[in-house]
Design a protein around this motif. Structure first.
Motif, PDB file in Angstrom:
ATOM      1  N   VAL A 148      45.814   3.626 117.157  1.00 41.72           N
ATOM      2  CA  VAL A 148      46.026   3.146 115.787  1.00 41.72           C
ATOM      3  C   VAL A 148      45.655   1.672 115.685  1.00 41.72           C
ATOM      4  O   VAL A 148      45.055   1.226 114.711  1.00 41.72           O
ATOM      5  CB  VAL A 148      47.491   3.375 115.346  1.00 41.72           C
ATOM      6  N   ALA A 149      45.992   0.898 116.716  1.00 40.35           N
ATOM      7  CA  ALA A 149      45.653  -0.531 116.713  1.00 40.35           C
ATOM      8  C   ALA A 149      44.151  -0.735 116.748  1.00 40.35           C
ATOM      9  O   ALA A 149      43.605  -1.592 116.045  1.00 40.35           O
ATOM     10  CB  ALA A 149      46.305  -1.228 117.898  1.00 40.35           C
ATOM     11  N   VAL A 150      43.464   0.062 117.588  1.00 43.54           N
ATOM     12  CA  VAL A 150      41.998  -0.024 117.639  1.00 43.54           C
ATOM     13  C   VAL A 150      41.424   0.303 116.266  1.00 43.54           C
ATOM     14  O   VAL A 150      40.540  -0.399 115.756  1.00 43.54           O
ATOM     15  CB  VAL A 150      41.433   0.927 118.710  1.00 43.54           C
ATOM     16  N   PHE A 151      41.934   1.376 115.653  1.00 43.10           N
ATOM     17  CA  PHE A 151      41.474   1.756 114.317  1.00 43.10           C
ATOM     18  C   PHE A 151      41.741   0.647 113.311  1.00 43.10           C
ATOM     19  O   PHE A 151      40.871   0.275 112.521  1.00 43.10           O
ATOM     20  CB  PHE A 151      42.179   3.042 113.890  1.00 43.10           C
ATOM     21  N   MET A 152      42.954   0.077 113.367  1.00 43.24           N
ATOM     22  CA  MET A 152      43.321  -0.928 112.389  1.00 43.24           C
ATOM     23  C   MET A 152      42.703  -2.291 112.661  1.00 43.24           C
ATOM     24  O   MET A 152      42.773  -3.189 111.815  1.00 43.24           O
ATOM     25  CB  MET A 152      44.844  -1.030 112.288  1.00 43.24           C
ATOM     26  N   CYS A 153      42.082  -2.443 113.810  1.00 50.76           N
ATOM     27  CA  CYS A 153      41.300  -3.658 114.035  1.00 50.76           C
ATOM     28  C   CYS A 153      40.156  -3.752 113.026  1.00 50.76           C
ATOM     29  O   CYS A 153      39.557  -4.818 112.848  1.00 50.76           O
ATOM     30  CB  CYS A 153      40.736  -3.681 115.451  1.00 50.76           C
ATOM     31  N   ALA A 154      39.876  -2.617 112.366  1.00 55.61           N
ATOM     32  CA  ALA A 154      38.878  -2.646 111.303  1.00 55.61           C
ATOM     33  C   ALA A 154      39.260  -3.632 110.207  1.00 55.61           C
ATOM     34  O   ALA A 154      38.380  -4.183 109.532  1.00 55.61           O
ATOM     35  CB  ALA A 154      38.705  -1.248 110.712  1.00 55.61           C
ATOM     36  N   PRO A 160      34.991   4.401 117.344  1.00 57.99           N
ATOM     37  CA  PRO A 160      34.001   3.518 116.696  1.00 57.99           C
ATOM     38  C   PRO A 160      33.633   3.987 115.289  1.00 57.99           C
ATOM     39  O   PRO A 160      33.501   3.173 114.366  1.00 57.99           O
ATOM     40  CB  PRO A 160      32.799   3.581 117.651  1.00 57.99           C
ATOM     41  N   PHE A 161      33.489   5.298 115.122  1.00 55.00           N
ATOM     42  CA  PHE A 161      33.112   5.815 113.799  1.00 55.00           C
ATOM     43  C   PHE A 161      34.255   5.681 112.801  1.00 55.00           C
ATOM     44  O   PHE A 161      34.038   5.305 111.640  1.00 55.00           O
ATOM     45  CB  PHE A 161      32.688   7.280 113.914  1.00 55.00           C
ATOM     46  N   LEU A 162      35.493   5.991 113.233  1.00 58.41           N
ATOM     47  CA  LEU A 162      36.636   5.841 112.336  1.00 58.41           C
ATOM     48  C   LEU A 162      36.826   4.382 111.942  1.00 58.41           C
ATOM     49  O   LEU A 162      37.166   4.078 110.786  1.00 58.41           O
ATOM     50  CB  LEU A 162      37.903   6.377 113.003  1.00 58.41           C
ATOM     51  N   MET A 163      36.609   3.472 112.896  1.00 61.97           N
ATOM     52  CA  MET A 163      36.686   2.045 112.573  1.00 61.97           C
ATOM     53  C   MET A 163      35.636   1.659 111.543  1.00 61.97           C
ATOM     54  O   MET A 163      35.900   0.890 110.618  1.00 61.97           O
ATOM     55  CB  MET A 163      36.508   1.205 113.838  1.00 61.97           C
ATOM     56  N   LEU A 164      34.440   2.188 111.722  1.00 61.66           N
ATOM     57  CA  LEU A 164      33.357   1.891 110.775  1.00 61.66           C
ATOM     58  C   LEU A 164      33.729   2.339 109.370  1.00 61.66           C
ATOM     59  O   LEU A 164      33.495   1.617 108.390  1.00 61.66           O
ATOM     60  CB  LEU A 164      32.071   2.584 111.232  1.00 61.66           C
TER      61      LEU A 164
END
Length: 441
Positions: free
Chosen positions: A156-162, A33-37
């Motif tokens: 990586v996909a979760v991160f790139m959902c950002a 969650p933090f990396l996505m933010l």
């Protein structure tokens, strides 16, 4: 007795799959969650110029080609400073590197509000790219410190959902700021846009220092046994690809596998930034008026992309298959771009085609990174990932500039969209030529 109790959970035979899954779930909830933010803030500051363009060009008398050049110059700065930044992160740690990057780019992004000439626009876009250089590949590298390859595509996909999340949130927000703040304090709406959307990056950059850990061993929220399990899995994976761990930069340039990876990544970036930098314009030319209305409609393709990225990456990890899970999104993105050009003056059909294009082209990026991270480790990964990404990000310069030139010359984006579709199909072909045994892990 005590020795057995201490070390038994660390052995592969006694660490159940359920326990290990639970541990990785704990890590994911702590980090992702933090990396996505962080990446939402990064991407918002990178592409909000696409919304500013709706009024900025007429206010400053910029041409479409000027906008495309300025938007693309971001990636030239990125190109020159990316590999050094990622190598520095490998040496000094994630906290200092990511915090420094975010605080610097937030200040430069806010300075965009003072642009009055093309030269100022070009210089600030170049400096923004130089400031942000290393952020994205640094994040990909950071994930390799925590997750083995067979779990990484999903992360990586979760991160790139950002990226689509920033579109879903940033589109309406950008439109609202431009409509509601226009004229306040004697500033244009696009000036308020650059100022307000730079503030989250500044705040989050400061939070990085206290929240992120540089390594598994430094994570105080893990106990000794959990650290040992995570470290053992990363070490076991690195042992199978140790031949790249001490490769020189020259050797990386000479590695045909890495060159091919860079070419595939170039294709993913062409589609990604061709779409994200020009999506507000494509929606407007279909007949939509008003910055807020355009912002709301741009959220639709990005929402589709979120679902696509998560489903395809989850399937890829579950099946441990990489190539076809990348080829199919490439082809879907190409089809969507082609149809969006054909139906460019029909709001509903154009929006549906753009949703298909976003769902395909944006899903290629997280799937792509499961390829090079399967063959690189340690310092080889730090340099290799940055090298691939820095070369590929030249597409971020080529794509918007090409579209701007074509639009100035033809008064239409149709030909440019056909070219982008062809690039995505070429990316699918290159992916097909990658040996499955090299990347299906």
């Amino acid at each position: 007795m005590s020795t057995t109790t201490l070390h038994a959970p660390l052995q592969p035979a006694t660490t159940s799959a359920a326990a290990e899954n639970a541990l990785y779930k704990k890590v994911a909830w702590r980090l992702m969650p933090f990396l996505m933010l962080c990446y939402v803030a990064a991407y918002l500051d990178r592409v909000n110029v696409g919304f500013a363009k709706l009024n900025m060009l007429s206010d400053l008398q910029f041409s479409e080609a000027m906008y495309g050049l300025g938007a693309g110059l971001f990636f030239i700065g990125y190109f020159f400073f990316e590999v050094p930044s990622n190598l520095l992160m490998h040496r000094i740690g994630a906290k200092a590197t990511i915090s420094r990057i975010m605080i610097t780019w937030s200040l430069i992004s806010a300075a965009m509000m003072f642009v009055t000439t093309p030269t100022q626009f070009y210089v600030l876009r170049f400096l923004l790219g130089a400031a942000e250089a290393g952020f994205y590949p640094g994040m990909i590298l950071y994930l390799t410190y925590w997750f083995p390859s067979h779990r990484r595509a999903k992360m990586v996909a979760v991160f790139m959902c950002a990226i689509p999340v920033s579109g879903v949130l940033g589109g309406p927000l950008s439109g609202l700021i431009m409509d509601a703040m226009h004229g306040m304090g004697g500033l244009r709406g696009w000036q308020w846009l650059f100022l307000i959307e730079a503030l989250p990056s500044l705040v989050i950059g400061l939070l990085v220092i206290v929240y992120l850990d540089n390594s598994i061993q430094g994570a105080r929220w893990l106990n000794a046994e959990e650290k040992a399990v995570l470290a053992r899995n990363i070490a076991a994976e690195n042992a199978t690809k140790g031949e790249t761990s001490h490769m020189s930069l020259r050797a990386l340039f000479a590695d045909r596998r890495i060159v091919k990876m860079a070419m595939i990544c170039f294709c993913t970036v062409m589609g990604q930034y061709g779409l994200t930098f020009w999506l507000p314009t494509l929606v407007r030319q279909s007949g939509v008026t008003g910055a807020l209305n355009i912002g709301l409609l741009t959220a639709v393709p990005f929402a589709v992309a979120i679902v696509s990225m998560l489903l395809v990456s989850r399937s890829s990890d579950r099946m441990r298959e990489r190539r076809w899970h990348l080829i199919v999104p490439f082809c879907c993105g190409a089809l969507g771009l082609t149809l969006s050009a054909i139906f460019s003056h029909n709001v509903y059909l154009s929006l549906a085609a753009l949703a298909l294009a976003a769902g395909g082209s944006l899903a290629t990026s997280p799937l792509f990174w499961s390829l090079p991270t399967a063959i690189l480790s340690s310092a080889g990964a730090a340099a290799g990932i940055a090298l691939i990404n820095s070369f590929a990000n030249l597409a971020g310069f080529v794509s918007p500039y090409m579209i701007g030139l074509i639009k100035d010359a033809t008064k239409s984006t149709d030909i440019a969209l056909f070219v982008l579709a062809g690039v995505l199909l070429f990316g699918a072909f290159l992916t097909y030529t990658v040996p499955a045994k090299l990347v299906n892990k």
